[in-house]
Scaffold this active site. Sequence first.
Site, PDB file in Angstrom:
ATOM      1  NE  ARG A  65     -21.592  25.450 -59.270  1.00  0.00           N
ATOM      2  CZ  ARG A  65     -20.578  26.153 -59.977  1.00  0.00           C
ATOM      3  NH1 ARG A  65     -21.223  26.985 -61.202  1.00  0.00           N
ATOM      4  NH2 ARG A  65     -19.565  25.972 -60.045  1.00  0.00           N
ATOM      5  CG  HIS A 105     -25.336  29.466 -65.297  1.00  0.00           C
ATOM      6  ND1 HIS A 105     -24.368  30.365 -64.780  1.00  0.00           N
ATOM      7  CD2 HIS A 105     -24.797  29.076 -66.389  1.00  0.00           C
ATOM      8  CE1 HIS A 105     -23.232  30.544 -65.553  1.00  0.00           C
ATOM      9  NE2 HIS A 105     -23.432  29.771 -66.851  1.00  0.00           N
ATOM     10  CG  ASN A 106     -29.872  29.846 -62.001  1.00  0.00           C
ATOM     11  OD1 ASN A 106     -29.956  30.790 -62.689  1.00  0.00           O
ATOM     12  ND2 ASN A 106     -29.073  29.422 -61.239  1.00  0.00           N
ATOM     13  CB  CYS A 113     -47.763  39.205 -58.983  1.00  0.00           C
ATOM     14  SG  CYS A 113     -46.137  39.411 -58.100  1.00  0.00           S
ATOM     15  N   GLY A 114     -47.692  42.020 -59.639  1.00  0.00           N
ATOM     16  CA  GLY A 114     -47.641  43.262 -59.790  1.00  0.00           C
ATOM     17  C   GLY A 114     -46.152  43.766 -59.985  1.00  0.00           C
ATOM     18  CB  THR A 115     -43.364  43.550 -57.662  1.00  0.00           C
ATOM     19  OG1 THR A 115     -43.679  42.590 -56.656  1.00  0.00           O
ATOM     20  CG2 THR A 115     -43.938  44.870 -57.251  1.00  0.00           C
ATOM     21  CG  ASP A 174     -51.540  39.314 -58.724  1.00  0.00           C
ATOM     22  OD1 ASP A 174     -51.145  39.631 -59.617  1.00  0.00           O
ATOM     23  OD2 ASP A 174     -51.057  39.635 -57.578  1.00  0.00           O
ATOM     24  CG  HIS A 175     -55.260  42.190 -58.723  1.00  0.00           C
ATOM     25  ND1 HIS A 175     -55.036  41.112 -57.717  1.00  0.00           N
ATOM     26  CD2 HIS A 175     -55.084  43.258 -58.256  1.00  0.00           C
ATOM     27  CE1 HIS A 175     -54.487  41.762 -56.536  1.00  0.00           C
ATOM     28  NE2 HIS A 175     -54.453  43.231 -56.722  1.00  0.00           N
ATOM     29  CG  HIS A 220     -24.117  25.390 -64.633  1.00  0.00           C
ATOM     30  ND1 HIS A 220     -23.782  26.479 -63.626  1.00  0.00           N
ATOM     31  CD2 HIS A 220     -23.506  25.460 -65.594  1.00  0.00           C
ATOM     32  CE1 HIS A 220     -22.998  27.253 -64.441  1.00  0.00           C
ATOM     33  NE2 HIS A 220     -22.539  26.656 -65.742  1.00  0.00           N
TER      34      HIS A 220
HETATM   35  C1  RB5 Z   1     -50.994  43.310 -55.750  1.00  0.00           C
HETATM   36  O1  RB5 Z   1     -51.695  44.636 -55.411  1.00  0.00           O
HETATM   37  C2  RB5 Z   1     -49.567  43.125 -55.528  1.00  0.00           C
HETATM   38  O2  RB5 Z   1     -49.209  43.300 -54.075  1.00  0.00           O
HETATM   39  C3  RB5 Z   1     -49.152  41.648 -56.101  1.00  0.00           C
HETATM   40  O3  RB5 Z   1     -49.531  41.936 -57.396  1.00  0.00           O
HETATM   41  C4  RB5 Z   1     -47.569  41.659 -56.172  1.00  0.00           C
HETATM   42  O4  RB5 Z   1     -46.986  42.704 -56.665  1.00  0.00           O
HETATM   43  C5  RB5 Z   1     -46.980  41.299 -54.803  1.00  0.00           C
HETATM   44  O5  RB5 Z   1     -45.796  40.803 -54.846  1.00  0.00           O
END
Ligand code: RB5
Length: 146
Positions: A135, A97-98, A64-66, A7-8, A132
Site C-alpha cells: 500500500r 501501517h503507513n 504548526c498551530g493546528t 512555524d510560530h 502494508h
Molecule cells: C498560523 O497562525 C496558523 O495558521 C498555522 O500555525 C497553522 O495552524 C496552519 O495550519
Amino acid sequence: MLAIASDHGGFALKQEIMTHLRATGVEFEDLGTYSEESCDYPVYAEKLGKAVAAGDYEKGILICGTGIGISIAANKIHGVRAALCGDCYSAEMCRRHNDANVLALGGRVLGVELAKRIVDTFLTAPFEGGRHQRRVDLISALETEQ
Ligand code: RB5
C-alpha cells in the site's frame, strides 16, 4: 537522526518537545523557526520535508498551530508521508501501517504531556511491512504518476 521544525504557532510546543527529546537521549536537529515571530509554515514543511525525503534525516516532526497546514504542505513533497496525530493510537498506526516518516502536531491543540507521548510512540513503533508495504508502494506510484 531526527529533524524538528515549526512555524510560530508551533514554536512553544517545539521547545517543550526538544526539552523532552534531550531528556530522553534522542538526537535531533532543530530546523527552525527560532522565535515566535510570525512566519509561513510551508517554508518549514519544505525545509524539513525535502531533507527527510533526501535521506538526510530518518524522520521528522513538524508543528504548526493546528498541524493541518504544515502536514498538507509536507505531503506535497514526494517521499514524505506526514501524519497529523492527536492521539497515541494514530501515532502508532501511522508507523505500523503507513510507514509515516513525518509526524505533524498541532501546537495550539495538544497538551504538552499528550504531545510528548505521541512523539515517543511515533519514534518507537515499527513499520510492519507485508501487505502494508504494498500500500505504501502504491502511494509512491501515485507520486511518480504526477
Ligand atoms: C498560523 O497562525 C496558523 O495558521 C498555522 O500555525 C497553522 O495552524 C496552519 O495550519
